[in-house]
Design an enzyme around this catalytic site. Structure first.
Site, PDB file in Angstrom:
ATOM      1  N   GLU A   1       0.818  -1.221   0.000  1.00 18.15           N
ATOM      2  CA  GLU A   1       0.000   0.000   0.000  1.00 18.15           C
ATOM      3  C   GLU A   1       0.850   1.269   0.000  1.00 18.15           C
ATOM      4  O   GLU A   1       0.356   2.337  -0.331  1.00 18.15           O
ATOM      5  CB  GLU A   1      -0.920  -0.008   1.227  1.00 18.15           C
ATOM      6  CG  GLU A   1      -2.116   0.900   1.082  1.00 18.15           C
ATOM      7  CD  GLU A   1      -3.166   0.661   2.147  1.00 18.15           C
ATOM      8  OE1 GLU A   1      -3.502   1.630   2.839  1.00 18.15           O
ATOM      9  OE2 GLU A   1      -3.628  -0.487   2.299  1.00 18.15           O
TER      10      GLU A   1
ATOM     11  N   TYR B   1       0.024  -3.739  13.997  1.00 16.39           N
ATOM     12  CA  TYR B   1      -0.974  -3.058  13.156  1.00 16.39           C
ATOM     13  C   TYR B   1      -1.917  -2.213  14.014  1.00 16.39           C
ATOM     14  O   TYR B   1      -2.491  -2.712  14.992  1.00 16.39           O
ATOM     15  CB  TYR B   1      -1.766  -4.103  12.371  1.00 16.39           C
ATOM     16  CG  TYR B   1      -2.743  -3.512  11.380  1.00 16.39           C
ATOM     17  CD1 TYR B   1      -2.295  -2.881  10.230  1.00 16.39           C
ATOM     18  CD2 TYR B   1      -4.118  -3.592  11.606  1.00 16.39           C
ATOM     19  CE1 TYR B   1      -3.191  -2.339   9.312  1.00 16.39           C
ATOM     20  CE2 TYR B   1      -5.013  -3.052  10.697  1.00 16.39           C
ATOM     21  CZ  TYR B   1      -4.548  -2.431   9.555  1.00 16.39           C
ATOM     22  OH  TYR B   1      -5.434  -1.889   8.661  1.00 16.39           O
TER      23      TYR B   1
ATOM     24  N   ASP C   1      -2.572  -3.178   3.368  1.00 19.50           N
ATOM     25  CA  ASP C   1      -2.827  -3.191   4.809  1.00 19.50           C
ATOM     26  C   ASP C   1      -3.894  -4.230   5.108  1.00 19.50           C
ATOM     27  O   ASP C   1      -4.907  -4.340   4.402  1.00 19.50           O
ATOM     28  CB  ASP C   1      -3.302  -1.808   5.281  1.00 19.50           C
ATOM     29  CG  ASP C   1      -2.121  -0.907   5.608  1.00 19.50           C
ATOM     30  OD1 ASP C   1      -0.978  -1.312   5.351  1.00 19.50           O
ATOM     31  OD2 ASP C   1      -2.355   0.205   6.123  1.00 19.50           O
TER      32      ASP C   1
END
Length: 625
Positions: free
Chosen positions: A7, A305, A103
């Protein structure tokens, strides 16, 4: 060649290094059988109204609602985006396999799928799903790649959200602008933005319309301890004064002393919202500031994350905890006691049933080096919260003392920490807060967390006391801060402090952890809200817009929360995406009919001067994302 699409360029570099794709090319890296390229976030977007029909190019109520028979996507008009897409298109069309390295979340899935669709991808596609960017996590992820079909429901949820936002945003914005905007300002309406604004306006009106009322409290001081009347507040002054006269110059007697031992668990690990709330309270960071900082820490491999909505870890993380703790080299005095024994495994920390795509935000164990000051602050919160999760409970003793004077009953409570347990992790932080003269949003000094420790009292002891009968006034609710607004968004406007209840309400929250910061920033950009110190207020335009909207569907946090719940059910495969879109279409058609048939035509007065002054305030007119 296998084509990997990340990304961001920075993430692509991390993946390429692990895969051995070390040859730099124009827009990608190559080597060891892989080509690793990237997007810049969204390269594609849903088509705009004029892309479907020339009639929709001009704003005219005759053409509302605009509902395309089939939604399409297009490349965002940007030279850098066009160039990178051409590179991706060429790579994808010659690939034997594409690996989606976006992601690992709903938005990441949508970004990558749209690029692959636009590029005409025909080869097999597999998905990399990882929670951190460490070498170990990337290697493990490539050993467990899954077929793209396993994430179809996730994509459908993301697509449904995008289409739903288009239907509501495009149509309602044009509708309200044409009907009430005086052609002076676009009146922006959004599926999440409008109910969030409505929360702020509602609170503001509660404050403005609040009428303070007097009440009286009867207290007395015995042995330097304040006891309060068990009757609580008195709404009639005479009632309390009568009791005051009754107890004057009479001895105070202790009637009961109860001590109860208890335990306090460590605070939960962070999800994104709770981290944003904590950073706003402690450092006055905006939700957007915090998201950028924790995203940066994730890309530097130091935390996991960030766009998560759970405060739990999956059980497969448990064996990795000692290694992670060893990596927290700046916290060795705190981690050493844990590493000297077996790490406890508590259901309050590890619970597979509370984890879906990702676990709570924790350190990766990569030593934190070369951090900016604000990154260091956020990292410190995450690291200490993680360490504290494995410390013993804090053991406390709660004391309740009852007393009376001439049958008028009083009560005092106190708490004593017998064994601090996890609290030792935060001792330094608490001292720093005191040294910084840390204050609440209302400017008052924060109270110390530990309540007063009472002296030893003995049942039936007696002695003189000093009674006090004071008049007080009820106070209005407090304005929202970003911290309290985030919590309100999370629970669809319901005020709850209990963690378990908050978890139950999260399903109906408005927005998602990853989008709430952008929603608040959009309200600033639209000049609908302003900030004074930490408090959020609606501008005159924001108030008037909310008052003009008669449709509860557009501004109700609870109703919007129900839509969010349906999106989550689509993600789980329990609700059809097509049904969600049909419901939104029907709702939009009804809203158009209602607004156009409104005979009580209102116009929104734009206070240009107020907007100008407000936009000069720091943090007010920030760009939206």
């Amino acid at each position: 060649m296998k084509v990997c699409i990340a990304e961001k360029p920075s993430v692509a570099r991390e993946i390429a290094e692990v895969l051995g794709a070390t040859q730099k090319k124009d827009g990608y890296m190559e080597g060891n059988g892989y080509q690793v390229s990237w997007t810049f976030g969204h390269l594609c977007t849903l088509k705009e109204p004029h892309d479907y029909s020339s009639d929709w190019k001009s704003w005219n109520v005759r053409f509302l609602p605009m509902i395309p028979p089939r939604f399409g996507i297009k490349l965002i008009d940007n030279p850098s985006y066009r160039k990178q897409f051409k590179i991706l298109e060429t790579l994808i069309q010659h690939a034997e396999e594409v690996i989606n390295c976006g992601d690992a979340g709903l938005e990441g899935e949508l970004i990558q799928r749209w690029v692959m669709q636009k590029a005409g991808c025909k080869c097999p596609v597999r998905r990399l799903w990882i929670s951190s960017l460490t070498e170990e996590a990337i290697r493990e992820g490539f050993l467990t790649l899954k077929d793209q079909a396993e994430y179809q429901f996730l994509y459908e949820a993301g697509l449904s959200r995008a289409i739903g936002d288009w239907i509501l945003g495009m149509n309602a914005t044009r509708l309200y602008t044409l009907r009430y905007g005086q052609n002076k300002q676009v009146l922006s309406i959004g599926r999440v933005q409008t109910p969030t604004l409505a929360l702020i306006v509602k609170r503001q009106k509660e404050i403005e319309n609040f009428k303070p009322e007097p009440y009286w409290e009867l207290k007395t001081v015995y042995r330097d301890t304040t006891f309060s009347s068990v009757q609580g507040r008195f709404s009639r002054k005479e009632e309390g004064e009568e009791l005051l006269q009754k107890i004057m110059d009479k001895p105070f007697t202790i009637t009961d002393v109860t001590k109860k031992r208890g335990k306090e668990s460590a605070p939960r690990l962070f999800d994104l919202t709770s981290l944003q709330v904590e950073c706003n309270k402690k450092f006055a960071f905006s939700a957007d500031d915090t998201l950028k900082l924790i995203q940066s820490l994730y890309e530097k491999k130091m935390t996991t994350y960030p766009r998560v909505d759970t405060t739990f870890l999956s059980e497969d993380i448990y064996p990795k905890v000692p290694q992670t703790l060893k990596g927290l080299v700046d916290y060795t005095p705190l981690t050493a006691p844990l590493l000297a024994a077996k790490i406890p495994k508590s259901k309050k920390v590890f619970d597979n049933s509370k984890v879906t795509d990702h676990h709570a935000i924790i350190p990766t164990g990569v030593p934190a080096r070369n951090l900016m000051e604000n990154e260091r602050r956020v990292y410190d919160l995450v690291a200490r919260r993680f360490i504290a999760a494995f410390y013993p409970d804090c053991e406390i003793s709660t004391t309740t003392v009852l007393g009376e004077v001439e049958e008028v009953k009083f009560k005092a409570t106190g708490k004593q920490i017998l064994s601090p347990g996890w609290r030792v992790i935060f001792e330094k932080e608490e001292k720093e807060q005191v040294n910084d003269n840390s204050r609440n949003s209302d400017g008052k000094q924060r109270p110390e967390e530990n309540t007063v420790v009472l002296p030893e009292f003995v049942k039936n002891e007696s002695g003189p006391h000093t009674p006090d009968f004071a008049e007080k006034w009820t106070t209005p609710p407090k304005p929202y801060t970003e911290a309290t607004l985030l919590r309100a968004m999370e629970t669809a406007g319901k005020f709850v402090e209990d963690d378990e209840l908050r978890d139950a309400l999260k399903e109906n929250g408005i927005g998602r952890p990853s989008t709430r910061a952008a929603i608040i920033e959009t309200l600033f950009k639209r000049n609908y809200i302003r900030k004074e110190r930490k408090n959020l207020y609606a501008t005159p335009t924001g108030v008037e817009l909310t008052d003009t909207i008669q449709e509860e569907l557009l501004k109700s946090a609870e109703l919007t929360g129900q839509w969010e719940k349906k999106l989550r059910r689509i993600e789980q495969g329990a609700y059809r995406a097509g049904l969600f879109i049909e419901e939104l279409k029907e709702m939009m058609e009804q809203i158009v009919r209602n607004v156009l048939s409104d005979r009580n035509v209102r116009t929104i007065t734009i206070d240009e001067e107020a907007i100008r002054k407000s936009s000069e305030k720091p943090g007010y007119n920030k760009p939206a994302h």
